[in-house]
Write an enzyme that holds these catalytic residues in place. Structure first.
Site, PDB file in Angstrom:
ATOM      1  N   HIS A  80       0.829  -1.228   0.000  1.00  0.00           N
ATOM      2  CA  HIS A  80       0.000   0.000   0.000  1.00  0.00           C
ATOM      3  C   HIS A  80       0.848   1.256   0.000  1.00  0.00           C
ATOM      4  O   HIS A  80       1.917   1.313   0.608  1.00  0.00           O
ATOM      5  CB  HIS A  80      -1.038  -0.018   1.129  1.00  0.00           C
ATOM      6  CG  HIS A  80      -0.526   0.114   2.531  1.00  0.00           C
ATOM      7  ND1 HIS A  80      -0.382   1.327   3.160  1.00  0.00           N
ATOM      8  CD2 HIS A  80      -0.187  -0.821   3.454  1.00  0.00           C
ATOM      9  CE1 HIS A  80       0.038   1.137   4.402  1.00  0.00           C
ATOM     10  NE2 HIS A  80       0.170  -0.156   4.613  1.00  0.00           N
ATOM     11  N   ASP A 107       5.926   2.198   6.497  1.00  0.00           N
ATOM     12  CA  ASP A 107       4.682   1.440   6.415  1.00  0.00           C
ATOM     13  C   ASP A 107       3.800   2.189   5.423  1.00  0.00           C
ATOM     14  O   ASP A 107       3.232   3.215   5.792  1.00  0.00           O
ATOM     15  CB  ASP A 107       4.024   1.387   7.813  1.00  0.00           C
ATOM     16  CG  ASP A 107       2.657   0.756   7.822  1.00  0.00           C
ATOM     17  OD1 ASP A 107       2.018   0.770   8.882  1.00  0.00           O
ATOM     18  OD2 ASP A 107       2.222   0.248   6.771  1.00  0.00           O
ATOM     19  N   GLU A 134      -5.238   1.604   2.535  1.00  0.00           N
ATOM     20  CA  GLU A 134      -5.084   0.428   3.407  1.00  0.00           C
ATOM     21  C   GLU A 134      -5.288   0.826   4.859  1.00  0.00           C
ATOM     22  O   GLU A 134      -5.926   0.120   5.624  1.00  0.00           O
ATOM     23  CB  GLU A 134      -3.686  -0.183   3.227  1.00  0.00           C
ATOM     24  CG  GLU A 134      -3.475  -1.510   3.976  1.00  0.00           C
ATOM     25  CD  GLU A 134      -3.091  -1.326   5.445  1.00  0.00           C
ATOM     26  OE1 GLU A 134      -2.652  -0.225   5.822  1.00  0.00           O
ATOM     27  OE2 GLU A 134      -3.240  -2.299   6.209  1.00  0.00           O
ATOM     28  N   GLU A 135      -4.775   2.006   5.214  1.00  0.00           N
ATOM     29  CA  GLU A 135      -4.793   2.405   6.628  1.00  0.00           C
ATOM     30  C   GLU A 135      -6.189   2.673   7.149  1.00  0.00           C
ATOM     31  O   GLU A 135      -6.389   2.776   8.366  1.00  0.00           O
ATOM     32  CB  GLU A 135      -3.906   3.640   6.839  1.00  0.00           C
ATOM     33  CG  GLU A 135      -2.430   3.421   6.512  1.00  0.00           C
ATOM     34  CD  GLU A 135      -1.681   2.608   7.580  1.00  0.00           C
ATOM     35  OE1 GLU A 135      -2.302   2.179   8.562  1.00  0.00           O
ATOM     36  OE2 GLU A 135      -0.464   2.391   7.405  1.00  0.00           O
ATOM     37  N   ASP A 192       3.523  -6.265   3.740  1.00  0.00           N
ATOM     38  CA  ASP A 192       3.306  -5.217   4.730  1.00  0.00           C
ATOM     39  C   ASP A 192       4.357  -5.335   5.835  1.00  0.00           C
ATOM     40  O   ASP A 192       5.132  -6.288   5.880  1.00  0.00           O
ATOM     41  CB  ASP A 192       1.882  -5.266   5.302  1.00  0.00           C
ATOM     42  CG  ASP A 192       1.347  -3.866   5.635  1.00  0.00           C
ATOM     43  OD1 ASP A 192       0.137  -3.636   5.473  1.00  0.00           O
ATOM     44  OD2 ASP A 192       2.153  -3.003   6.064  1.00  0.00           O
ATOM     45  N   HIS A 207       4.166   3.407  12.794  1.00  0.00           N
ATOM     46  CA  HIS A 207       3.226   4.530  12.834  1.00  0.00           C
ATOM     47  C   HIS A 207       3.802   5.781  13.499  1.00  0.00           C
ATOM     48  O   HIS A 207       3.089   6.535  14.154  1.00  0.00           O
ATOM     49  CB  HIS A 207       1.897   4.129  13.482  1.00  0.00           C
ATOM     50  CG  HIS A 207       1.000   3.379  12.534  1.00  0.00           C
ATOM     51  ND1 HIS A 207      -0.363   3.309  12.665  1.00  0.00           N
ATOM     52  CD2 HIS A 207       1.289   2.659  11.435  1.00  0.00           C
ATOM     53  CE1 HIS A 207      -0.889   2.588  11.676  1.00  0.00           C
ATOM     54  NE2 HIS A 207       0.106   2.174  10.922  1.00  0.00           N
TER      55      HIS A 207
END
Lengths: 352, 344
Positions: free
Chosen positions: A67, A175, A207-208, A230, A313
């Site tokens: 992603h 990410d 995706e998130e 991922d 994150h």
């Protein structure tokens, strides 16, 4: 060879949160242009790139999916020139105070996340503030802000990539753009190599916030098999479960989301290459695009190959370039090894 | 070098209290040809004299702090992760995931953070739970050792025509102001100046200067916390007395110190006469600005003049360059128009 570190730096430092991935799509398309035959843009902005196989038609198709969106924020309220905001994806509010951000108003506006003045009382010195109490300071007058920013404008973290020792890079949006880089290298390694299956490389969107891009693309293309890429947890103090050391090997996930025969086939390739794989137990919801892909249409045999990162994150997500290269080698070999009849092997063993 | 390039260099330099050598190097380079008696004393203060026109015999001292908040390494683990203790008072709410420069070689590092997927703990992280990662596999990969210092890796940015974002403005903007004053016209007297060390360690550096130079009066330049960010009408105590964009700041008092009545009166008068925007900071509740603490030289008329800085105790503070200009203008004008002590 593509300078993968430079490629990843460019991707990491660009701005494209969930739902607003266009700048990233342009960068990925630019990088993949010499590596694939054709491009399409999905209805939700996903980039679909096809590298056809060499076998006779009809050829089975494998989808590689990473992603391209990052977590971000969105302006919810403007008061006296200060912006209040909501999250787009899993923002960790505890890491926000003092963070440099970019507000995408009439033009990109640099700012900083701040705690309001009344937070300075002793009672507020023990716990992190919730996201709703934070504000963004653009250093502009209220009038200037009113002119340049509106509710609904998006906000991204603003962080350059920092090179650490030992081939590690720290930055935002590793990410999952570090996995986009894996796909880039995989496609490059397949140049000049024969492979039977068509490869559909996807830089997915959103995706998130629920894997909406991957879900729609999987429905649209119905590949015969899919591998999602991922990030997962690298070993660090306080991370208790499901964490692996940098350089320890490629974590491949096991669980209800994943077809065991596809999993095993990836392991077989790794063994051939003498690449260590690590069993990553994920019994339920994988929290990745694989979750959406597996149940698209009549169902797609799926796998999840992982890249370890520390500090997920945050603006200092840390990856190891060695892990990225190793994973690309594994995937390229796996794809090159796929025989035309591999689909027959994706059976449950109880059929006859 | 342009003014902004110099401010960037000053801001991004790493000079944590106790080791200000990088700052001294930059400053010496800037002023060595303009001043006399440049020397570094035992705690690291860099002092000198800007020769005047000789009109008066006033002994005036003008100071600005060099050092920034940072950390000291307490341990390097076998896993290559670094533990630290704090130098200077940090606002711990702003410390998560910071980027740092470790040791003399400024090895880049990041503060580790347990991801939100694995922990939702809301208690603010304390200094002793911070782990710094420089990308080392083990102890051998870390060039620094316990006792070495760790500073923030700043990133100076112009966020508008007038506002800049970066670290350590409370010291480095004051240094820039002092540098510009030293490059300007001479004053009616010899101006003693000092770029002070260890301001964050209870301002120990400054006191030595008072003993040696024995000035009649002193002006200390530094950053002052601007708290004009969303306030709470129910808690006026925390609302802003000091605002960014509203000029220089004259501090009437601090936790242990009261500015000289004589000089504050002179500076307020000068500001009014010359239309220099000036704010007065007289609040008793005070997030301690330890840079001013030690400037309570016995028997010396002393004042603190500042530039408003938002988020001053964090690695990403904001400053309006117009305020810095006001600080420089007021300091210059105030010094130029000082009468001899007898006239007061």
């Amino acid at each position: 060879m593509i300078d993968l570190k430079a490629h990843l730096k460019t991707l990491s430092e660009a701005h494209g949160p969930s739902g607003y991935e266009s700048p990233i799509r342009a960068l990925v398309q630019e990088a993949w242009t010499p590596l694939v035959n054709s491009f399409e843009t999905g209805k939700l902005g996903d980039l679909i790139a096809v590298k056809p196989g060499n076998g006779a038609e009809p050829r089975p198709r494998i989808m590689l999916c990473a992603h391209m969106d990052e977590i971000g924020m969105i302006v919810k309220r403007i008061e006296d020139g200060f912006l209040y905001f909501a999250a787009l994806g899993g923002i960790d509010a505890r890491t926000l105070p003092g963070m440099a951000v970019l507000v995408h108003g009439k033009r990109p506006l640099p700012g900083v996340v701040a705690l309001p003045a009344w937070y300075d009382s002793a009672a507020n010195m023990t716990d992190y503030a919730p996201l709703s109490d934070l504000c963004i300071d653009l250093g502009l007058s209220a009038g200037e802000v009113a002119e340049l920013v509106q509710v609904g404008d998006i906000i991204t973290m603003d962080a350059p990539v920092l090179e650490l020792g030992g081939k590690r890079l720290a930055g935002k949006a590793m990410d999952d753009r570090a996995c986009i880089a894996i796909v880039t290298r995989t496609l490059e390694l397949l140049q000049g190599r024969a492979h039977n299956w068509d490869v559909i490389a996807i830089a997915s969107t959103q995706e998130e916030v629920g894997s909406h891009g991957a879900r729609t693309i999987a429905w649209q293309f119905q590949p015969d098999a899919a591998i999602a890429l991922d990030v997962t947890y690298a070993r660090q103090p306080g991370v208790s479960h499901g964490a692996y050391a940098y350089g320890a090997g490629v974590p491949v996930s096991l669980g209800a989301n994943f077809h065991p025969a596809l999993y095993q086939a990836i392991l077989d390739t790794a063994e051939k290459l003498e690449i260590t794989t690590l069993a990553d137990p994920l019994p339920g919801h994988s929290g990745t695009d694989a979750w959406a892909i597996q149940v698209a249409g009549e169902g797609i045999p799926s796998a999840l190959v992982n890249l370890v990162i520390r500090n997920m994150h945050t603006t200092v997500e840390t990856v190891d370039m060695g892990d990225i290269e190793r994973t690309a080698r594994l995937l390229a070999e796996f794809i090159a090894d796929l025989s035309p009849d591999f689909l027959d092997k994706l059976r449950w063993g109880d059929e006859e | 070098m342009t003014r902004l390039e110099l401010l960037k260099q000053l801001s991004e330099a790493v000079a944590v209290s106790g080791d200000e050598s990088e700052l001294r190097k930059i400053i010496r380079e800037q002023i060595k040809d303009n001043v006399a008696d440049l020397k570094t004393d035992t705690v690291g203060n860099l002092s000198g004299v800007k020769k005047g026109t000789g009109e008066t015999a006033l002994r005036v001292l003008l100071t600005a702090p060099m050092d920034e908040r940072g950390f000291m390494i307490t341990n390097v683990g076998d896993d290559g992760l670094i533990s630290v203790d704090e130098i200077g008072k940090h606002d711990k709410r702003y410390l998560a995931t910071q980027r740092v420069a470790v040791g003399k070689e400024k090895q880049p590092g990041v503060m580790l953070w347990v991801p939100i997927h694995q922990s939702r703990a809301t208690a603010i992280q304390q200094i002793d739970s911070i782990s710094i990662d420089v990308g080392a596999e083990g102890k051998g990969g870390v060039k620094a050792k316990p006792g070495d210092r760790v500073g923030f890796l700043g990133r100076f940015t112009e966020i508008s025509n007038t506002v800049v974002r970066g670290k350590a403005f409370d010291s480095r903007a004051a240094c820039l102001a002092l540098l510009e004053i030293l490059e300007g016209e001479p004053f009616p007297f010899d101006l003693h100046f000092a770029f002070t060390a260890q301001s964050h360690i209870l301002t120990r550096g400054a006191a030595l200067l008072a003993n040696r130079i024995q000035p009649n009066m002193s002006i200390s330049l530094s950053g002052v916390l601007a708290n004009d960010v969303p306030g709470n009408p129910d808690e006026p105590e925390y609302n802003a007395p000091v605002k960014m964009g509203y000029g220089a700041v004259l501090r009437m008092n601090d936790q242990g110190f009261t500015s000289s009545r004589v000089i504050t009166r002179h500076l307020r008068k000068t500001a009014a006469e010359q239309n220099i925007p000036l704010q007065i900071h007289a609040q008793t509740y005070d997030r301690s600005d330890t840079a001013s603490f030690g400037n309570s030289f016995f028997g010396i008329d002393a004042v603190m003049l500042g530039v408003p800085i938002r988020y001053m105790e964090t690695p990403n503070s904001l400053m309006n360059l117009n305020d810095l200009d006001a600080l420089i203008a007021l300091t210059r004008a105030g010094l130029q128009t000082l009468d001899t002590p007898g006239d007061k």
